[in-house]
Design a protein around this motif. Structure first.
Motif, PDB file in Angstrom:
ATOM      1  N   PRO A   1      -1.564   0.650 -14.007  1.00 39.22           N
ATOM      2  CA  PRO A   1      -2.290   1.883 -14.343  1.00 39.22           C
ATOM      3  C   PRO A   1      -1.690   3.124 -13.686  1.00 39.22           C
ATOM      4  O   PRO A   1      -1.713   4.212 -14.266  1.00 39.22           O
ATOM      5  CB  PRO A   1      -3.713   1.630 -13.858  1.00 39.22           C
ATOM      6  N   ILE A   2      -1.124   2.962 -12.509  1.00 35.60           N
ATOM      7  CA  ILE A   2      -0.511   4.103 -11.823  1.00 35.60           C
ATOM      8  C   ILE A   2       0.717   4.584 -12.600  1.00 35.60           C
ATOM      9  O   ILE A   2       0.872   5.778 -12.863  1.00 35.60           O
ATOM     10  CB  ILE A   2      -0.127   3.730 -10.375  1.00 35.60           C
ATOM     11  N   ILE A   3       1.570   3.642 -12.963  1.00 35.58           N
ATOM     12  CA  ILE A   3       2.789   4.012 -13.694  1.00 35.58           C
ATOM     13  C   ILE A   3       2.416   4.608 -15.048  1.00 35.58           C
ATOM     14  O   ILE A   3       3.003   5.603 -15.481  1.00 35.58           O
ATOM     15  CB  ILE A   3       3.725   2.802 -13.845  1.00 35.58           C
ATOM     16  N   TYR A   4       1.434   4.014 -15.713  1.00 36.34           N
ATOM     17  CA  TYR A   4       0.979   4.541 -17.000  1.00 36.34           C
ATOM     18  C   TYR A   4       0.576   6.010 -16.871  1.00 36.34           C
ATOM     19  O   TYR A   4       1.000   6.857 -17.658  1.00 36.34           O
ATOM     20  CB  TYR A   4      -0.190   3.707 -17.529  1.00 36.34           C
TER      21      TYR A   4
ATOM     22  N   ASP B   1       3.212   5.855  -2.909  1.00 36.27           N
ATOM     23  CA  ASP B   1       4.374   6.608  -3.376  1.00 36.27           C
ATOM     24  C   ASP B   1       4.411   6.683  -4.895  1.00 36.27           C
ATOM     25  O   ASP B   1       4.796   7.708  -5.459  1.00 36.27           O
ATOM     26  CB  ASP B   1       5.679   5.978  -2.859  1.00 36.27           C
ATOM     27  N   LEU B   2       4.037   5.599  -5.555  1.00 33.90           N
ATOM     28  CA  LEU B   2       3.997   5.602  -7.020  1.00 33.90           C
ATOM     29  C   LEU B   2       3.041   6.684  -7.534  1.00 33.90           C
ATOM     30  O   LEU B   2       3.303   7.318  -8.545  1.00 33.90           O
ATOM     31  CB  LEU B   2       3.540   4.243  -7.553  1.00 33.90           C
ATOM     32  N   GLN B   3       1.936   6.874  -6.841  1.00 34.62           N
ATOM     33  CA  GLN B   3       0.933   7.845  -7.271  1.00 34.62           C
ATOM     34  C   GLN B   3       1.373   9.281  -7.051  1.00 34.62           C
ATOM     35  O   GLN B   3       1.011  10.164  -7.833  1.00 34.62           O
ATOM     36  CB  GLN B   3      -0.385   7.618  -6.531  1.00 34.62           C
ATOM     37  N   THR B   4       2.127   9.531  -6.014  1.00 27.35           N
ATOM     38  CA  THR B   4       2.371  10.911  -5.622  1.00 27.35           C
ATOM     39  C   THR B   4       3.815  11.369  -5.693  1.00 27.35           C
ATOM     40  O   THR B   4       4.066  12.557  -5.844  1.00 27.35           O
ATOM     41  CB  THR B   4       1.877  11.148  -4.181  1.00 27.35           C
TER      42      THR B   4
ATOM     43  N   THR C   1       0.821  -1.211   0.000  1.00 30.32           N
ATOM     44  CA  THR C   1       0.000   0.000   0.000  1.00 30.32           C
ATOM     45  C   THR C   1       0.854   1.260   0.000  1.00 30.32           C
ATOM     46  O   THR C   1       0.575   2.204  -0.747  1.00 30.32           O
ATOM     47  CB  THR C   1      -0.947   0.008   1.223  1.00 30.32           C
ATOM     48  N   SER C   2       1.899   1.280   0.813  1.00 33.24           N
ATOM     49  CA  SER C   2       2.739   2.482   0.880  1.00 33.24           C
ATOM     50  C   SER C   2       3.517   2.692  -0.416  1.00 33.24           C
ATOM     51  O   SER C   2       3.693   3.830  -0.856  1.00 33.24           O
ATOM     52  CB  SER C   2       3.687   2.428   2.081  1.00 33.24           C
TER      53      SER C   2
END
Length: 102
Positions: free
Chosen positions: A64-67, A12-15, A7-8
Motif C-alpha cells: 500500500p505504501i508503494i501504491y 523511508d518508503l513513505q517519505t 520499520t526504518s
C-alpha cells in the motif's frame, strides 16, 4: 553503518524521494529474492516457510505504501528516476510474495 530495519525501510518508503530506496529494499529482501531467482527445482520447504514468516509482514505493509507513492502522489513530486525505482521495488516485492505464496 547498521543494517536498516523493517520499520526504518517502511518509513523511508513513505517519505523518501531518494533513488536509494530500491537498493535498500533489495538488500533487505536479498535472502528471499536470491531463492526466488534460484534455478533450483527442489527448495527446502522449511527454509521457504522461515523466509515467509520473516518477510511477509514487510511485504504486506510495503504494497500500500508503494501504491500510494506511485499512483496517488503528485507526479511532479517524484522525479522520473525515482518513479522507476518505485516500480522496480514494487516488482521485486511481487516476485518475493509470489515465491513465498507457493
Amino acid at each position: 553503518m547498521s543494517t536498516p530495519t523493517e520499520t526504518s525501510i517502511l518509513s523511508d518508503l513513505q517519505t523518501s524521494g531518494d533513488s536509494k530506496i530500491h537498493s535498500l529494499v533489495s538488500e533487505y529482501l536479498r535472502p528471499i529474492s536470491t531463492l526466488a531467482n534460484s534455478k533450483k527445482k527442489k527448495l527446502d520447504k522449511a527454509a521457504v516457510r522461515s523466509l515467509a514468516k520473516q518477510f511477509l509482514s514487510f511485504l504486506s505493509n510495503s504494497f500500500p505504501i508503494i501504491y500510494k507513492r506511485i499512483y496517488i502522489q503528485d507526479p511532479n513530486e517524484l522525479q522520473k528516476a525515482s518513479l522507476s525505482d518505485f516500480f522496480e521495488t514494487y516488482r521485486l516485492c511481487i516476485t518475493c510474495l509470489e515465491f513465498v505464496s507457493s
